[in-house]
Motif scaffolding. Structure first.
Motif, PDB file in Angstrom:
ATOM      1  N   LEU A  69      -2.471 -22.279  -1.378  1.00 54.10           N
ATOM      2  CA  LEU A  69      -1.548 -22.007  -2.480  1.00 54.10           C
ATOM      3  C   LEU A  69      -2.198 -22.218  -3.844  1.00 54.10           C
ATOM      4  N   ARG A  70      -3.510 -22.363  -3.859  1.00 56.79           N
ATOM      5  CA  ARG A  70      -4.228 -22.615  -5.111  1.00 56.79           C
ATOM      6  C   ARG A  70      -5.405 -21.657  -5.241  1.00 56.79           C
ATOM      7  N   ILE A  71      -5.565 -21.039  -6.411  1.00 59.85           N
ATOM      8  CA  ILE A  71      -6.728 -20.203  -6.669  1.00 59.85           C
ATOM      9  C   ILE A  71      -7.970 -21.089  -6.703  1.00 59.85           C
ATOM     10  N   ASP A  72      -9.053 -20.620  -6.118  1.00 61.84           N
ATOM     11  CA  ASP A  72     -10.305 -21.385  -6.111  1.00 61.84           C
ATOM     12  C   ASP A  72     -10.706 -21.698  -7.557  1.00 61.84           C
ATOM     13  N   PRO A  73     -10.901 -22.974  -7.885  1.00 67.19           N
ATOM     14  CA  PRO A  73     -11.255 -23.329  -9.269  1.00 67.19           C
ATOM     15  C   PRO A  73     -12.501 -22.607  -9.775  1.00 67.19           C
ATOM     16  N   ARG A  74     -13.384 -22.217  -8.862  1.00 68.16           N
ATOM     17  CA  ARG A  74     -14.573 -21.469  -9.277  1.00 68.16           C
ATOM     18  C   ARG A  74     -14.207 -20.076  -9.778  1.00 68.16           C
ATOM     19  N   LEU A  75     -13.035 -19.586  -9.372  1.00 65.32           N
ATOM     20  CA  LEU A  75     -12.574 -18.259  -9.775  1.00 65.32           C
ATOM     21  C   LEU A  75     -11.507 -18.323 -10.862  1.00 65.32           C
ATOM     22  N   GLY A  76     -11.153 -19.537 -11.280  1.00 64.57           N
ATOM     23  CA  GLY A  76     -10.196 -19.673 -12.362  1.00 64.57           C
ATOM     24  C   GLY A  76      -8.895 -20.301 -11.928  1.00 64.57           C
ATOM     25  N   SER A  77      -7.809 -19.727 -12.403  1.00 61.65           N
ATOM     26  CA  SER A  77      -6.484 -20.334 -12.248  1.00 61.65           C
ATOM     27  C   SER A  77      -5.461 -19.277 -11.856  1.00 61.65           C
ATOM     28  N   ASP A  78      -4.216 -19.731 -11.722  1.00 63.36           N
ATOM     29  CA  ASP A  78      -3.119 -18.801 -11.471  1.00 63.36           C
ATOM     30  C   ASP A  78      -3.048 -17.745 -12.568  1.00 63.36           C
ATOM     31  N   ALA A  79      -3.309 -18.157 -13.804  1.00 61.15           N
ATOM     32  CA  ALA A  79      -3.252 -17.210 -14.920  1.00 61.15           C
ATOM     33  C   ALA A  79      -4.310 -16.124 -14.768  1.00 61.15           C
ATOM     34  N   ASP A  80      -5.487 -16.482 -14.281  1.00 59.67           N
ATOM     35  CA  ASP A  80      -6.539 -15.485 -14.065  1.00 59.67           C
ATOM     36  C   ASP A  80      -6.149 -14.519 -12.951  1.00 59.67           C
ATOM     37  N   PHE A  81      -5.526 -15.049 -11.901  1.00 55.00           N
ATOM     38  CA  PHE A  81      -5.049 -14.186 -10.821  1.00 55.00           C
ATOM     39  C   PHE A  81      -3.982 -13.234 -11.340  1.00 55.00           C
ATOM     40  N   ASP A  82      -3.033 -13.765 -12.091  1.00 55.03           N
ATOM     41  CA  ASP A  82      -1.952 -12.934 -12.624  1.00 55.03           C
ATOM     42  C   ASP A  82      -2.500 -11.843 -13.535  1.00 55.03           C
ATOM     43  N   ALA A  83      -3.516 -12.182 -14.314  1.00 54.18           N
ATOM     44  CA  ALA A  83      -4.109 -11.196 -15.215  1.00 54.18           C
ATOM     45  C   ALA A  83      -4.778 -10.074 -14.437  1.00 54.18           C
ATOM     46  N   LEU A  84      -5.488 -10.430 -13.373  1.00 59.99           N
ATOM     47  CA  LEU A  84      -6.137  -9.419 -12.545  1.00 59.99           C
ATOM     48  C   LEU A  84      -5.099  -8.516 -11.883  1.00 59.99           C
ATOM     49  N   VAL A  85      -4.045  -9.113 -11.349  1.00 64.23           N
ATOM     50  CA  VAL A  85      -2.995  -8.320 -10.701  1.00 64.23           C
ATOM     51  C   VAL A  85      -2.363  -7.364 -11.704  1.00 64.23           C
ATOM     52  N   ALA A  86      -2.067  -7.863 -12.894  1.00 62.75           N
ATOM     53  CA  ALA A  86      -1.429  -7.019 -13.909  1.00 62.75           C
ATOM     54  C   ALA A  86      -2.336  -5.860 -14.310  1.00 62.75           C
ATOM     55  N   GLU A  87      -3.617  -6.138 -14.494  1.00 63.41           N
ATOM     56  CA  GLU A  87      -4.557  -5.083 -14.881  1.00 63.41           C
ATOM     57  C   GLU A  87      -4.713  -4.060 -13.751  1.00 63.41           C
ATOM     58  N   ALA A  88      -4.760  -4.544 -12.529  1.00 62.88           N
ATOM     59  CA  ALA A  88      -4.883  -3.629 -11.388  1.00 62.88           C
ATOM     60  C   ALA A  88      -3.637  -2.756 -11.255  1.00 62.88           C
ATOM     61  N   LYS A  89      -2.475  -3.385 -11.288  1.00 60.47           N
ATOM     62  CA  LYS A  89      -1.237  -2.627 -11.139  1.00 60.47           C
ATOM     63  C   LYS A  89      -1.074  -1.625 -12.291  1.00 60.47           C
ATOM     64  N   GLY A  90      -1.547  -1.988 -13.489  1.00 59.67           N
ATOM     65  CA  GLY A  90      -1.468  -1.081 -14.615  1.00 59.67           C
ATOM     66  C   GLY A  90      -2.306   0.168 -14.429  1.00 59.67           C
ATOM     67  N   ARG A  91      -3.268   0.106 -13.511  1.00 55.85           N
ATOM     68  CA  ARG A  91      -4.116   1.260 -13.205  1.00 55.85           C
ATOM     69  C   ARG A  91      -3.718   1.935 -11.898  1.00 55.85           C
ATOM     70  N   GLY A  92      -2.622   1.503 -11.324  1.00 54.67           N
ATOM     71  CA  GLY A  92      -2.165   2.094 -10.075  1.00 54.67           C
ATOM     72  C   GLY A  92      -2.877   1.574  -8.845  1.00 54.67           C
ATOM     73  N   LEU A  93      -3.505   0.410  -8.953  1.00 56.76           N
ATOM     74  CA  LEU A  93      -4.237  -0.185  -7.825  1.00 56.76           C
ATOM     75  C   LEU A  93      -3.372  -1.235  -7.134  1.00 56.76           C
ATOM     76  N   ARG A  94      -3.146  -1.078  -5.857  1.00 60.97           N
ATOM     77  CA  ARG A  94      -2.453  -2.100  -5.082  1.00 60.97           C
ATOM     78  C   ARG A  94      -3.423  -3.219  -4.736  1.00 60.97           C
ATOM     79  N   ILE A  95      -2.867  -4.361  -4.300  1.00 61.10           N
ATOM     80  CA  ILE A  95      -3.667  -5.558  -4.036  1.00 61.10           C
ATOM     81  C   ILE A  95      -3.514  -5.986  -2.582  1.00 61.10           C
ATOM     82  N   LEU A  96      -4.652  -6.166  -1.914  1.00 55.65           N
ATOM     83  CA  LEU A  96      -4.680  -6.707  -0.558  1.00 55.65           C
ATOM     84  C   LEU A  96      -5.462  -8.014  -0.596  1.00 55.65           C
ATOM     85  N   LEU A  97      -4.837  -9.096  -0.155  1.00 58.34           N
ATOM     86  CA  LEU A  97      -5.482 -10.404  -0.154  1.00 58.34           C
ATOM     87  C   LEU A  97      -6.055 -10.722   1.217  1.00 58.34           C
TER      88      LEU A  97
END
Length: 396
Positions: A69-97
């Motif tokens: 339930l935690r983003i790897d600290p080496r990759l940042g934070s929840d805010a970094d994840f949210d930013a990536l998701v928002a940028e991806a969705k804004g380009r029509g890219l779905r997300i698979l984890l």
């Protein structure tokens, strides 16, 4: 899930791609936001989905999770994840984890508590050997196997899956799904679908009968390693008959549950290193884009990058390199290979019926393979000339 019929994934291993592994902090930015600079590349490639490797807290390579339930600290934070998701969705890219639910890493709090209190409630989260030791996955001392019969484990996994689907994910790759009991998935996944009916689940399965596995687990799709192996091996050995046989098996798999098709991923030697004749890269991509399946392209393969996987500690590093933070093409990128990928993925996007197309081999000789893929919407005749290193696709 009509969206899956159109899905083409661009597959990224974040810890390597951003330079976060094995470094734990050198002052540089290794966060998930670095991937944002490459999203336009994914769109230009023709992808409409981003398949992310592990992004959750882990001890080393991401597949030894310490907190789901935690983003790897080496990759940042929840805010970094949210930013990536928002940028991806804004380009029509779905997300698979990518989720690891067969085992956890040595720093997982439940494991530490189990070691501190053998026989206690946390100890019941893990499988044990006959001598009472906590079991490990395939002999790896840092990967400790969960007890999938424990209702608490099942509830936890269902909660994790829903948590990140709530946060913007569209589905999950289930790591090492082949070693988790079938009834575990058959219990957990329907529960998740009650809240997220459009979620898609891809199970990592190395071999076996896809129809039996999907029926028993309710997993939507499985990784098609048989076809991956046949594509590069057939081309490199100059043996069209090997691929012809694999296409017959693949046709049966597609009829049961459309699999994930690929010619490279984070766990295998890159295609450009597998094939001695670089012309054959084009033929491999032609197969990927003209047979049934949900295709994924591993980041860098579309650029003709090389990299050999070795069976040793750190042996995956060559196929999981860091990419330039500014989005510029990495050293060794081949514009021609990129153009071929764009052409063939474009063809795939124009023929969405290929998702569940059936394939029939029309001709197989010592240096040539011809097959016809057909479905509700059309048919394509594909010719692979092994000797000349050329391919041709025609509407029929």
């Amino acid at each position: 899930m009509d969206w899956v019929r159109h899905a083409i994934w661009w597959h990224v291993y974040p810890l390597g791609f951003t330079g976060a592994h094995p470094d734990r902090g050198d002052g540089a930015d290794h966060s998930l936001r670095r991937i944002v600079g490459w999203l336009d590349h994914a769109v230009a490639l023709g992808a409409n989905g981003l398949l992310l490797g592990p992004v959750f807290a882990s001890a080393t390579h991401g597949y030894d999770t310490t907190d789901h339930l935690r983003i790897d600290p080496r990759l940042g934070s929840d805010a970094d994840f949210d930013a990536l998701v928002a940028e991806a969705k804004g380009r029509g890219l779905r997300i698979l984890l990518d989720g690891v639910f067969n085992h956890v890493g040595p720093e997982h709090p439940r494991l530490l508590a189990a070691r501190a209190d053998p026989g206690g409630p946390d100890d019941a989260w893990f499988r044990h050997t006959d001598d009472g030791e906590i079991a490990v996955f395939e002999g790896h001392p840092g990967l400790h196997t969960l007890d999938h019969d424990n209702p608490a484990v099942r509830d936890h996994v269902a909660d994790v899956l829903c948590h990140w689907l709530d946060r913007g994910a569209d589905g999950w790759r289930l790591d090492a799904a082949y070693t988790v009991p079938d009834d575990f998935w058959a219990d957990v996944l329907p529960r998740v679908r009650e809240r997220h009916p459009d979620a898609w689940f891809l199970g990592e399965v190395i071999h076996g009968e896809h129809d039996a596995v999907t029926a028993a687990t309710t997993i939507d799709a499985l990784t098609q390693y048989e076809l991956w192996k046949a594509i590069w091996s057939s081309l490199d050995d100059g043996n069209p008959h090997e691929l012809a046989w694999a296409l017959q098996r693949h046709d049966r798999f597609v009829a049961a549950a459309v699999p994930n098709t690929f010619v490279g991923n984070h766990d295998v030697t890159r295609l450009a290193s597998q094939l001695h004749d670089r012309r054959h890269i084009e033929l491999a991509v032609a197969v990927l884009c003209t047979v049934g399946g949900t295709p994924s392209v591993y980041a860098g393969d579309e650029l003709g990058l090389t990299g050999v996987k070795e069976e040793r500690a750190g042996g995956d590093d060559a196929v999981r390199p860091e990419f330039p933070a500014d989005g510029s093409l990495p050293s060794g990128a081949d514009p021609h290979v990129l153009a071929v990928h764009q052409e063939l993925i474009g063809l795939r996007r124009r023929h969405p019926w290929l998702y569940d197309a059936r394939t029939e081999v029309a001709e197989a000789t010592d240096d040539r393979l011809v097959y016809v893929s057909h479905g509700d919407g059309g048919a394509l005749r594909v010719t692979l000339d092994y000797a000349a290193g050329t391919w041709d696709v025609q509407d029929v």
